[in-house]
Design an enzyme around this catalytic site. Structure first.
Site, mmCIF file in Angstrom:
data_model
loop_
_atom_site.group_PDB
_atom_site.id
_atom_site.type_symbol
_atom_site.label_atom_id
_atom_site.label_comp_id
_atom_site.label_asym_id
_atom_site.label_seq_id
_atom_site.Cartn_x
_atom_site.Cartn_y
_atom_site.Cartn_z
ATOM 1 C CD GLU A 38 39.733 42.622 36.594
ATOM 2 O OE1 GLU A 38 39.195 43.530 37.274
ATOM 3 O OE2 GLU A 38 40.735 42.816 35.896
ATOM 4 C CG HIS A 39 34.996 39.917 38.988
ATOM 5 N ND1 HIS A 39 33.724 40.421 39.101
ATOM 6 C CD2 HIS A 39 35.324 40.014 37.677
ATOM 7 C CE1 HIS A 39 33.298 40.786 37.894
ATOM 8 N NE2 HIS A 39 34.253 40.556 37.022
ATOM 9 C CG ASP A 96 37.470 50.317 39.496
ATOM 10 O OD1 ASP A 96 38.384 49.467 39.561
ATOM 11 O OD2 ASP A 96 36.429 50.152 38.843
#
Ligand code: ADP
Ligand code: MG
Length: 385
Positions: free
Chosen positions: A33-34, A170
């Protein structure tokens, strides 16, 4: 959402049949994540929730969009293409702008769209909108753009028209996801490997807080800046560092004072999260759900304490999950400050998990989370409906 309704609506609104139907899924991210905008590693998969589009050309020189879910119509002259005050339309307009920039003659477009990806829940409904529309324009106007350039155009649309400086994960996962597989993606080289998500006795369960705190997108952009600040400092000592992906923990520790406590924490989290993705990949290949689950819990701790993008509601869901039977791992997923947690739950305990976490969360907050047991589906494509 019955995609047939979109076809009918298209006919009703525009008086002609849709030329093309496209499906673009939402996505989960197992871990990483990130890390995408730090040139790092991620581990996403497309899911069985999607946005559908019924599209056709028009010879009126107009963008004519209809959102079924918001029951709203939007129109703009193609010649006047710019950001609008209608938030949802910007995701489509932003994509159209990329096509124009690439030199394609985008004439009029009719588009009716809608789906069942919960909005603002961290399943990337925004990227599904961008990616699906990019795929549709490419087909509709025979633009012959590669999957990779469609991915980048969709990402640029989010940067320029939604104002969120997102990484590439994404749009990449939504376009190239594969049924039954997660993909470990190297966000620098864009090389990726599929890993069968054969968790025979485990289910992927999402718990949606249904909350999205207002600071989500401004904090996202500020985390990006903090990571860049870290790079600027570290590259003075090692010029080969062009992204946090290149830095090691020893160098980070050495320059802790100069980095300052906040930037240090952000960088440390990113470095450790990259390592976790690279541990998660072999764990999944071996079917070692217990190790994968531990990595998820560690990821959450980092997101909460060091990257500081969690919130009380997400922490509560993870704490509740941790204490429940049959849970191998849990963490917040997506940009943070709301949205969903992802949980690895043994199949036999799934129902019980859903019931108990709903009750406990409601007791503590007064609202019920939404629970989704997701399946891993294929990426964006044309559908025959
Ligand atoms: P996420 O990508 O996590 O779902 P975002 O805030 O990035 O959340 O994007 C959500 C926005 O995308 C919504 O506010 C809306 O403008 C647009 N959107 C997403 N799905 C739809 C949909 N089905 N219909 C209309 N707009 C949508
Ligand atoms: Mg989004």
């Amino acid at each position: 959402m019955n995609p047939k309704r979109l076809r009918q609506k298209h006919h009703q609104l525009f008086g002609s049949e849709a030329e093309l139907m496209v499906r673009a899924p939402g996505r989960i991210n197992l871990i990483g994540e990130h890390t995408d905008y730090n040139d790092g590693f991620v581990f996403p998969a497309a899911i069985d929730k999607a946005v559908y589009f019924a599209v056709s050309q028009n010879n009126k020189g107009l963008f004519r969009f209809y959102s079924v879910d918001f029951d709203e119509y939007f129109e703009m002259k193609v010649s006047a293409l710019s950001r609008s005050g209608t938030v949802w339309a910007n995701y489509l307009l932003g994509v159209a702008r990329q096509f124009v920039k690439a030199g394609h003659a985008i004439r009029g477009v009719n588009c009716v769209f809608g789906g069942d990806i919960p909005v603002g829940a961290g399943l990337s409904s925004s990227a599904a909108l961008e990616t699906g529309f990019a795929f549709a324009l490419n087909r509709l106007f025979n633009c012959d753009e590669s999957l990779l350039s469609l991915t980048k155009m969709a990402q640029k649309a989010e940067h320029e028209f939604a104002g969120v400086m997102c990484g590439i994960m994404d749009q990449f996962a939504i376009l190239q996801g594969k049924k039954g597989n997660a993909m470990r993606l190297d966000c620098r080289s864009l090389d990726f490997d599929y890993a069968p998500l054969e968790l025979s006795e485990t289910r992927i369960v999402l718990c949606n807080t249904k909350i999205k705190h207002a600071l989500a997108s401004s904090e996202y952009n500020s985390r990006r800046k903090e990571c860049e600040q870290g790079v600027q400092i570290l590259k003075k000592y090692d010029p080969s560092i062009s992204a946090l992906r290149d830095a090691g923990i020893v160098l980070l520790e050495e320059h802790r004072t100069e980095l300052g406590e906040t930037v240090f924490k952000r960088c440390k989290y990113v470095l450790e999260e990259n390592n976790r993705v690279n541990e998660a990949f072999p764990a999944l290949q071996k079917g070692d759900v217990a190790s994968l689950g531990q990595l998820l819990f560690q990821s959450h701790e980092g997101l909460k304490n060091e990257f500081e993008v969690s919130c009380g509601e997400l922490d509560l869901l993870v704490d509740l999950a941790r204490r429940m039977e049959g849970v191998s791992g849990a963490r917040m997923m997506g940009g943070g400050f709301g949205g969903c947690t992802i949980n690895l739950v043994q199949k036999v305990h799934t129902e019980d998990f859903a019931k108990k976490i709903t009750e406990s969360y409601r007791k503590a907050t007064g609202t019920s989370p939404e629970i989704y047991v997701v399946k891993i589906a294929g990426g964006t494509g044309e559908v025959m409906i």
